[in-house]
Design a protein around this motif. Structure first.
Motif, mmCIF file in Angstrom:
data_model
loop_
_atom_site.group_PDB
_atom_site.id
_atom_site.type_symbol
_atom_site.label_atom_id
_atom_site.label_comp_id
_atom_site.label_asym_id
_atom_site.label_seq_id
_atom_site.Cartn_x
_atom_site.Cartn_y
_atom_site.Cartn_z
ATOM 1 N N LYS A 23 0.834 -1.205 0.000
ATOM 2 C CA LYS A 23 0.000 0.000 0.000
ATOM 3 C C LYS A 23 0.862 1.247 0.000
ATOM 4 N N GLN A 31 -4.021 11.424 3.477
ATOM 5 C CA GLN A 31 -4.933 10.286 3.348
ATOM 6 C C GLN A 31 -6.388 10.731 3.565
ATOM 7 N N THR A 32 -6.579 11.648 4.522
ATOM 8 C CA THR A 32 -7.930 12.163 4.781
ATOM 9 C C THR A 32 -8.460 12.875 3.536
ATOM 10 N N ASP A 35 -9.234 10.245 0.908
ATOM 11 C CA ASP A 35 -10.459 9.530 1.285
ATOM 12 C C ASP A 35 -11.694 10.371 0.934
ATOM 13 N N ALA A 36 -11.591 11.664 1.160
ATOM 14 C CA ALA A 36 -12.720 12.555 0.849
ATOM 15 C C ALA A 36 -12.972 12.566 -0.667
ATOM 16 N N SER A 38 -12.224 10.212 -2.716
ATOM 17 C CA SER A 38 -12.640 8.862 -3.142
ATOM 18 C C SER A 38 -14.132 8.619 -2.936
ATOM 19 N N GLN A 39 -14.748 9.450 -2.107
ATOM 20 C CA GLN A 39 -16.166 9.224 -1.810
ATOM 21 C C GLN A 39 -17.062 9.382 -3.027
ATOM 22 N N ASN A 63 -3.733 2.864 -2.194
ATOM 23 C CA ASN A 63 -4.329 3.068 -0.871
ATOM 24 C C ASN A 63 -5.602 3.927 -0.965
ATOM 25 N N LEU A 64 -6.518 3.475 -1.819
ATOM 26 C CA LEU A 64 -7.773 4.204 -2.039
ATOM 27 C C LEU A 64 -8.921 3.423 -1.392
ATOM 28 N N ASN A 65 -9.675 4.110 -0.555
ATOM 29 C CA ASN A 65 -10.809 3.462 0.122
ATOM 30 C C ASN A 65 -12.097 3.770 -0.636
ATOM 31 N N ILE A 66 -12.249 3.061 -1.741
ATOM 32 C CA ILE A 66 -13.406 3.285 -2.612
ATOM 33 C C ILE A 66 -14.472 2.240 -2.307
ATOM 34 N N GLN A 67 -15.729 2.678 -2.322
ATOM 35 C CA GLN A 67 -16.826 1.751 -2.057
ATOM 36 C C GLN A 67 -16.909 0.689 -3.161
#
Ligand SMILES: N[C@@H](CCC(=O)N[C@@H](CS)C(=O)NCC(=O)O)C(=O)O
Length: 118
Positions: A23, A31-32, A35-36, A38-39, A63-67
């Motif tokens: 990652k 990262q914050t 993450d914003a 990526s929403q 390191n992407l937090n995608i739904q």
């Protein structure tokens, strides 16, 4: 045929687990922010599809937090068909500036993510 595909899918998942990419590290602030951003993105995918695994590896690398949405579920499949235009995964739904874009093809999705988050 179903059994062979199922078996190959499990092998791909196992190899993906063993050789999971590293990652990318960011500062908590960065990262914050990522993450914003990526929403606005949602990946329609199948768990064991090799093209989806390819894109999920890219998400991990970046390191992407995608739904993630399971396109095997009837409601999601219907949404993909009616709004995206066809039932093919992976497909990235991009919601930006009040507009929705449906991006098909694993290579195009990876390229988009690379350009957006590089
Ligand atoms: N060239 C495409 C291939 C994608 C593809 O063939 N996906 C299959 C699943 S592995 C699919 O969506 N098939 C339609 C279906 O399952 O209904 C890519 O790279 O994304």
């Amino acid at each position: 045929m179903f059994v062979i595909r199922w078996f190959l899918g499990r092998i791909i998942l196992l190899l993906n687990f063993i050789f999971a990419p590293k990652k990318r590290q960011r500062s908590p602030e960065e990262q914050t922010q990522v993450d914003a951003q990526s929403q606005s993105l949602t990946l329609f995918q199948y768990h064991a599809c090799p093209f989806c695994v390819k894109v999920r590896r890219e998400l991990r690398r970046q390191n992407l937090n995608i739904q993630l949405v399971d396109a095997k579920l009837a409601d999601n499949k219907q949404q993909l068909l009616t709004q995206g235009g066809k039932v093919q995964v992976p497909c990235l739904r991009i919601e930006e500036n009040g507009q929705t874009q449906w991006l098909y093809e694993s290579s195009a999705i990876s390229q988009y993510l690379n350009e957006k988050f590089a």
